[in-house]
Design an enzyme around this catalytic site. Structure first.
Site, short mmCIF file in Angstrom:
data_model
loop_
_atom_site.label_atom_id
_atom_site.label_comp_id
_atom_site.label_asym_id
_atom_site.label_seq_id
_atom_site.Cartn_x
_atom_site.Cartn_y
_atom_site.Cartn_z
N GLY A 21 0.80 -1.22 0.00
CA GLY A 21 0.00 0.00 0.00
C GLY A 21 0.83 1.26 0.00
N ASN A 23 1.53 3.59 -2.83
CA ASN A 23 1.54 4.54 -3.93
C ASN A 23 1.29 5.97 -3.46
OD1 ASN A 23 -1.34 4.83 -3.72
ND2 ASN A 23 -1.61 3.02 -4.98
N THR A 24 0.98 6.12 -2.18
CA THR A 24 0.73 7.44 -1.61
C THR A 24 0.97 7.38 -0.10
OG1 THR A 24 -0.89 9.25 -1.50
CG2 THR A 24 -1.73 7.02 -1.18
N GLY A 25 0.92 8.52 0.55
CA GLY A 25 0.93 8.57 2.01
C GLY A 25 2.17 8.02 2.69
N ILE A 26 1.94 7.41 3.85
CA ILE A 26 3.02 6.87 4.67
C ILE A 26 3.85 5.86 3.90
CG2 ILE A 26 3.56 5.53 6.75
CD1 ILE A 26 0.93 6.61 7.93
N GLY A 27 3.17 4.98 3.18
CA GLY A 27 3.87 3.93 2.45
C GLY A 27 4.84 4.49 1.42
N SER A 150 -2.50 1.05 14.87
CA SER A 150 -3.01 2.38 15.22
C SER A 150 -3.26 2.45 16.72
CB SER A 150 -4.32 2.65 14.48
OG SER A 150 -4.96 3.80 14.99
N TYR A 175 -13.08 -1.08 12.12
CA TYR A 175 -11.71 -0.58 11.97
C TYR A 175 -10.92 -0.81 13.26
CZ TYR A 175 -7.75 2.51 11.21
OH TYR A 175 -6.47 3.03 11.08
#
Length: 293
Positions: A21, A23-27, A150, A175
């Site tokens: 995961g 392609n954006t953000g933290i990853g 989290s 979640y």
């Protein structure tokens, strides 16, 4: 806001990483930093167009050509098995697996294998992926598994009688349950991996302004948007604890721990429930069809 930052200089040349995961953000920020340090990274993503775009950006910025984009849909056991098999055809080493991908607060839907989506992607999909890669992780030891959870795990509970949310469903409850499962999985796996040279730790990245919030309803988004600049970490800041868990030399033998702001932190009482960890493990084995490691 107190932010941990991973500042140690490490050389990751010759080491192989998988980040889900990303392609954006933290990853994406995690891959970018590992690439800067010379690591070989497999970007495992569902959306290949966005993954390829992110890969190209990272290669351009770092001049590290050993960044690869590969398809991985964590809501499909077939996709997970295909990814793992493909990776093993290309590599015989894996130094660090970073289970970063996640979905949150979405309307109830099912994975391709009939599991509630948040539990299926955030926990069960990564459970299967990790198991399929354990042999190469053990072969490469010392190696690491990093599980992005989290702080909201503390609000979670495992619904023993309705783990798949068939009888009732709550976006937030599902979640929270999935994030609690991440830590229960980490603690149980750490016990099972004792003596193998493979460590596994979980972490809270912080409250980060990324696409994980995309499923919040309009009112909630409107209420939180003005506050983001003050309370939300950037993706780069949010990646720091992942990098710490993946790269810090001092954590070579640390396993079964939970980190936040680049420090070990306590988990909730529910996350320490060994009996519940074994229950979630057994149910995950039934769903995925894998045996004990």
């Amino acid at each position: 806001m107190c932010e941990g930052k991973f500042t140690k200089n490490t050389d990751e040349t010759g080491k192989v990483f998988i980040v889900t995961g990303c392609n954006t953000g933290i990853g994406k920020e995690t891959v970018l930093e590992i690439a800067k340090r010379g690591g070989t990274v497999y970007m495992a993503c569902r959306d290949m167009n966005r993954c390829n775009e992110a890969r190209d950006e990272i290669i351009k910025e770092t001049n590290n050509q050993k960044i690869y984009s590969r398809e991985l849909d964590l809501s499909s056991f077939d996709s997970i098995r295909n990814f793992a098999a493909g990776f093993k055809r290309e590599q015989d080493k894996l130094h660090v697996l970073i289970n970063n991908a996640g979905v949150s607060f979405c309307p109830r839907s099912l994975t391709k294998d009939g599991i509630e989506l948040q539990f299926g992607v955030n926990h069960v999909g990564h459970f299967l992926l990790t198991h399929l890669l354990l042999d190469v992780l053990k072969k490469t030891a010392p190696s690491r598994i990093v599980v992005v959870s989290s702080a909201l795990h503390a609000k979670g509970s495992i619904n023993v009688n309705d783990l798949n949310s068939k009888k009732s469903y709550s976006k937030t409850g599902a979640y929270h349950q999935s994030k609690l499962a991440n830590i229960l999985f980490t603690r149980e796996l750490a016990k099972r991996l004792e003596g193998t040279g493979v460590t596994v730790n979980s972490l809270h990245p912080g409250v980060v302004d990324t696409e994980i919030w995309r499923n919040l309803n309009g009112f909630t988004k409107a209420m939180t948007s003005p506050l983001r600049w003050a309370f939300f970490k950037t993706a780069k800041s949010g990646a720091q604890t992942s990098l710490y868990a993946a790269l810090d030399p001092d954590l070579k033998n640390a396993s079964g721990l939970y980190f936040s702001d680049c420090k070990a932190k306590k988990v909730s009482k529910a996350a320490k429930d060994d009996k519940m960890a074994k229950f979630v493990w057994a149910e995950s084995e039934k769903w995925t069809g894998v045996g004990a490691s």
